[in-house]
Scaffold this active site. Structure first.
Site, PDB file in Angstrom:
ATOM      1  N   ASP A  98     -16.266   4.290  -4.835  1.00 53.71           N
ATOM      2  CA  ASP A  98     -15.313   5.353  -5.106  1.00 53.71           C
ATOM      3  C   ASP A  98     -15.949   6.304  -6.121  1.00 53.71           C
ATOM      4  O   ASP A  98     -16.509   5.870  -7.125  1.00 53.71           O
ATOM      5  CB  ASP A  98     -14.030   4.747  -5.705  1.00 53.71           C
ATOM      6  CG  ASP A  98     -12.778   5.393  -5.163  1.00 53.71           C
ATOM      7  OD1 ASP A  98     -12.704   6.642  -5.213  1.00 53.71           O
ATOM      8  OD2 ASP A  98     -11.878   4.671  -4.693  1.00 53.71           O
ATOM      9  N   ASP A 199     -12.740  10.744  -4.483  1.00 52.40           N
ATOM     10  CA  ASP A 199     -11.368  10.853  -4.952  1.00 52.40           C
ATOM     11  C   ASP A 199     -10.940  12.325  -5.101  1.00 52.40           C
ATOM     12  O   ASP A 199     -11.668  13.112  -5.712  1.00 52.40           O
ATOM     13  CB  ASP A 199     -11.298  10.156  -6.323  1.00 52.40           C
ATOM     14  CG  ASP A 199      -9.890   9.923  -6.795  1.00 52.40           C
ATOM     15  OD1 ASP A 199      -9.171   9.136  -6.161  1.00 52.40           O
ATOM     16  OD2 ASP A 199      -9.487  10.543  -7.805  1.00 52.40           O
ATOM     17  N   GLU A 254     -11.410  12.259   0.010  1.00 53.82           N
ATOM     18  CA  GLU A 254      -9.957  12.175  -0.049  1.00 53.82           C
ATOM     19  C   GLU A 254      -9.460  13.593  -0.279  1.00 53.82           C
ATOM     20  O   GLU A 254      -9.643  14.165  -1.344  1.00 53.82           O
ATOM     21  CB  GLU A 254      -9.501  11.265  -1.196  1.00 53.82           C
ATOM     22  CG  GLU A 254      -8.000  11.010  -1.115  1.00 53.82           C
ATOM     23  CD  GLU A 254      -7.337  10.718  -2.448  1.00 53.82           C
ATOM     24  OE1 GLU A 254      -6.210  10.206  -2.439  1.00 53.82           O
ATOM     25  OE2 GLU A 254      -7.908  11.026  -3.505  1.00 53.82           O
ATOM     26  N   HIS A 327      -4.389   2.038  -1.105  1.00 53.75           N
ATOM     27  CA  HIS A 327      -3.828   1.591  -2.393  1.00 53.75           C
ATOM     28  C   HIS A 327      -2.791   2.563  -2.963  1.00 53.75           C
ATOM     29  O   HIS A 327      -2.197   2.277  -3.990  1.00 53.75           O
ATOM     30  CB  HIS A 327      -4.960   1.403  -3.394  1.00 53.75           C
ATOM     31  CG  HIS A 327      -5.623   2.714  -3.731  1.00 53.75           C
ATOM     32  ND1 HIS A 327      -6.314   3.465  -2.801  1.00 53.75           N
ATOM     33  CD2 HIS A 327      -5.665   3.424  -4.874  1.00 53.75           C
ATOM     34  CE1 HIS A 327      -6.755   4.566  -3.374  1.00 53.75           C
ATOM     35  NE2 HIS A 327      -6.384   4.581  -4.633  1.00 53.75           N
ATOM     36  N   ASP A 328      -2.630   3.728  -2.328  1.00 57.80           N
ATOM     37  CA  ASP A 328      -1.633   4.698  -2.794  1.00 57.80           C
ATOM     38  C   ASP A 328      -0.412   4.740  -1.880  1.00 57.80           C
ATOM     39  O   ASP A 328       0.510   5.520  -2.127  1.00 57.80           O
ATOM     40  CB  ASP A 328      -2.236   6.115  -2.817  1.00 57.80           C
ATOM     41  CG  ASP A 328      -3.350   6.264  -3.827  1.00 57.80           C
ATOM     42  OD1 ASP A 328      -3.299   5.599  -4.877  1.00 57.80           O
ATOM     43  OD2 ASP A 328      -4.278   7.057  -3.558  1.00 57.80           O
TER      44      ASP A 328
HETATM   45  C1  GLC Z   1      -6.444   9.473  -5.855  1.00 58.65           C
HETATM   46  C2  GLC Z   1      -6.438   7.967  -5.906  1.00 58.65           C
HETATM   47  C3  GLC Z   1      -5.284   7.523  -6.727  1.00 58.65           C
HETATM   48  C4  GLC Z   1      -5.443   8.074  -8.114  1.00 58.65           C
HETATM   49  C5  GLC Z   1      -5.624   9.595  -8.100  1.00 58.65           C
HETATM   50  C6  GLC Z   1      -6.160  10.081  -9.406  1.00 58.65           C
HETATM   51  O1  GLC Z   1      -5.353   9.979  -5.187  1.00 58.65           O
HETATM   52  O2  GLC Z   1      -6.450   7.437  -4.620  1.00 58.65           O
HETATM   53  O3  GLC Z   1      -5.158   6.129  -6.752  1.00 58.65           O
HETATM   54  O4  GLC Z   1      -4.323   7.762  -8.890  1.00 58.65           O
HETATM   55  O5  GLC Z   1      -6.554  10.003  -7.131  1.00 58.65           O
HETATM   56  O6  GLC Z   1      -7.492   9.681  -9.583  1.00 58.65           O
END
Ligand code: GLC
Ligand code: CA
Length: 553
Positions: A98, A199, A254, A327-328
């Site tokens: 990540d 991310d 992402e 995980h979100d």
């Molecule tokens: C992304 C991650 C999440 C995190 C956010 C801030 O969306 O997947 O878990 O809280 O970024 O880093």
């Protein structure tokens, strides 16, 4: 279509804090992961995506990084990491890390320096602004509630944080920031990792002047509108030249707020930026007045429309990532399927079929291969997620949602649903730890766990294993082109894949209604490639949560 290993791969996401604890402190760790690699090899996955394991004060479980080139104390040491990487490679798997570089932790040395004075050499690594009439510089809200600005006494100015107050945003317009990030990435690549999941990478380029954000009706703050900013493609192309082009690595961005048009640039098959993106349109369809905090369920026709648009429009131009959970997100079987005793397994297998038969690279989130479900949290003190806790206070405090409703919404949509410990067996704490787990274990672990499923040939686990192994034999699953049938049907998701002379027909029932569907004549003698019913046939009777795939050569 040009072939590539990352198109053919299946990725498994590990949330390290909750995967496996090796030393009894209740927190998952790297040695725990290493001890379970055979399980992943047996499942058949090709790539592991590891949520952040870097040094972090854990305000957002590792998504707030204070040292990009060191390992979080609770997770182990760099030696543990090297051994884990080695063991992953020995089993023929790859590791994707990540990369969290939209922001750092406020405890990162760059930020510690930056906040000291206006002329500190690191000042411009972050986004500092003067207040406006004694208030925040603009109306932007943070993704984790409250303003996106925090006042800092030392210099009487505000810094920007799109996430928590302990996650200050980096200033990507500063070339020094970019070059520091690129050299850190090169360091990891030279260590031998196999790629990055980036991310919120779509947020790195902020609009010049940081204009006021649009206020949604009833909202407390404006929308920062940072997605797909003016220089984001330029910065990713620079990153590609400086880093990715030197190695055989896979990248997935992402991309919150990404549109199909933008995705064609991020994940263009010409390879100038990323290999693929995570889009979020399909997991936003069940949002309500207060965003994710709702009990709405998605309409199948909406889901089909959105999935199909991404399938059709990226075809031959860019590459999709396929996911229903991470995980979100809440657990996919609870959200899109049916987690009742009667239908949990059937619907988990149906969802897997629907997703893995599409064009793109499939992602399995830890426990999804067991059909793990949402969690019956009873009170706020059982929660750990900063997003849910902050939202609870903000929305109930402003009188927008009652505490009872908010707790219910959290149980349906909160991120902690996906973060309870991996359920390994029916021993205490699901075999995750000998100590006290950092977050409660889902009480259903006695029936839903890896050990039981590995012993049961008809389990969700074995179904995933079969789907994954089919992908290795069936090029059409990877490269075939997609076409939706019966767009208006509210129960059945039906589509075809075509590659040369071969054609797949995928039928998935998203409901418990028994239906009939006239199987098109061209499939009348087609082989049944896979189904979640042992006696599936060509009759066109489609039972509750049935999934069936016909293969016509
Ligand atoms: C992304 C991650 C999440 C995190 C956010 C801030 O969306 O997947 O878990 O809280 O970024 O880093
Ligand atoms: Ca541990």
């Amino acid at each position: 279509m040009e072939k590539a290993w990352w198109k053919e791969a299946v990725v498994y996401q590990i949330y390290p804090r909750s995967f496996m604890d090796s030393n009894g402190d209740g927190i998952g760790d790297l040695n725990g992961i290493t001890s379970r690699l055979d399980y992943l090899r047996d499942l058949g996955i090709d790539v592991i995506w590891l949520s952040p394991v870097y040094k972090s004060p854990n305000d957002d479980n590792g998504y707030d990084i204070s040292d990009y080139q060191d390992i979080m104390d609770e997770f182990g040491t760099m030696e543990d990491f090297d051994r884990m990487l080695d063991e992953i490679h020995k089993r023929g798997m790859k590791l994707v890390m990540d990369l969290v570089v939209n922001h750092t932790s406020d405890e990162h040395p760059w930020f510690v320096e930056s906040r000291k004075s206006k002329d500190n050499p690191y000042r411009d690594y972050y986004i500092w602004r003067e207040g406006k009439d004694g208030k925040e510089p603009n109306n932007w809200g943070s993704c984790f509630s409250g303003s996106a600005w925090k006042y800092d006494e030392a210099t009487d100015m505000y810094f920007l944080h799109l996430f928590s107050t302990k996650q200050p945003d980096l200033n990507w317009d500063n070339p020094k920031v970019r070059s520091e990030v690129f050299s850190m990435m090169n360091w990891w690549c030279q260590k031998g990792i196999d790629g990055f999941r980036m991310d919120v990478i779509s947020l790195i380029s902020k609009k010049p002047g940081l204009p006021e954000g649009k206020m949604a009706p009833g909202a407390l703050y404006g929308d920062p509108g940072c997605a797909n900013g003016p220089h984001v493609h330029e910065y990713l192309q620079e990153m590609n030249r400086e880093v990715m082009s030197n190695y055989d690595v896979m990248t997935v961005g992402e991309c919150a707020g990404v549109t199909i048009e933008e995705a064609k640039k991020y994940a263009s098959l010409d390879g100038k930026e990323l290999n693929m993106v995570f889009q979020f349109e399909h997991v936003g369809l069940d949002d309500g007045e207060f965003g994710k905090w709702t009990d709405r369920r998605v309409k199948l026709t909406d889901l089909k429309r959105v999935m199909s648009a991404w399938q059709n429009e990226l075809e031959g131009k860019a590459w999709n990532s396929l996911f229903f959970g991470n995980h979100d997100q809440p657990r996919s079987v609870s959200r899109f399927g049916n987690d009742s005793l009667q239908y949990r397994e059937r619907s988990a297998k149906m969802l897997a079929t629907c997703l893995h038969m599409m064009q793109g690279t499939p992602y399995v989130y830890q426990g999804e291969e067991l059909g793990m479900t949402n969690v019956p949290f009873k009170s706020l003190d059982e929660l750990r997620d900063i997003e849910s806790i902050n939202a609870f206070h903000e929305l109930t405090g402003a009188g927008k949602i009652t505490p009872e409703d908010m707790m219910r919404y959290i149980c349906l949509r909160g991120r902690d649903n996906a973060r309870t410990p991996m359920q390994w067996d029916d021993s205490e704490n699901a075999g995750f730890t000998d100590g006290t787990p950092w977050i409660m274990v889902n009480p259903n672990y006695c029936t839903i766990n890896a050990k039981a499923e590995q012993q049961d040939p008809d389990s969700v686990f074995h179904y995933y294993q079969k789907l994954i192994s089919l992908r290795k034999k069936k090029e059409i699953m990877v490269y075939g082109s997609y076409a939706l049938l019966e767009a208006e049907d509210e129960d059945l998701y039906i589509y075809t894949r075509t590659l040369g002379e071969e054609k797949l027909l995928v039928i998935c029932n998203f409901t418990e209604n028994e239906r009939t569907y006239e199987i098109p004549a061209e499939f009348s003698d087609a082989e049944i490639l896979i189904s979640n019913y042992p006696d599936a046939d060509h009759s066109g009777r489609i039972r509750a949560y049935e999934a069936i795939v016909f293969d016509k050569m």
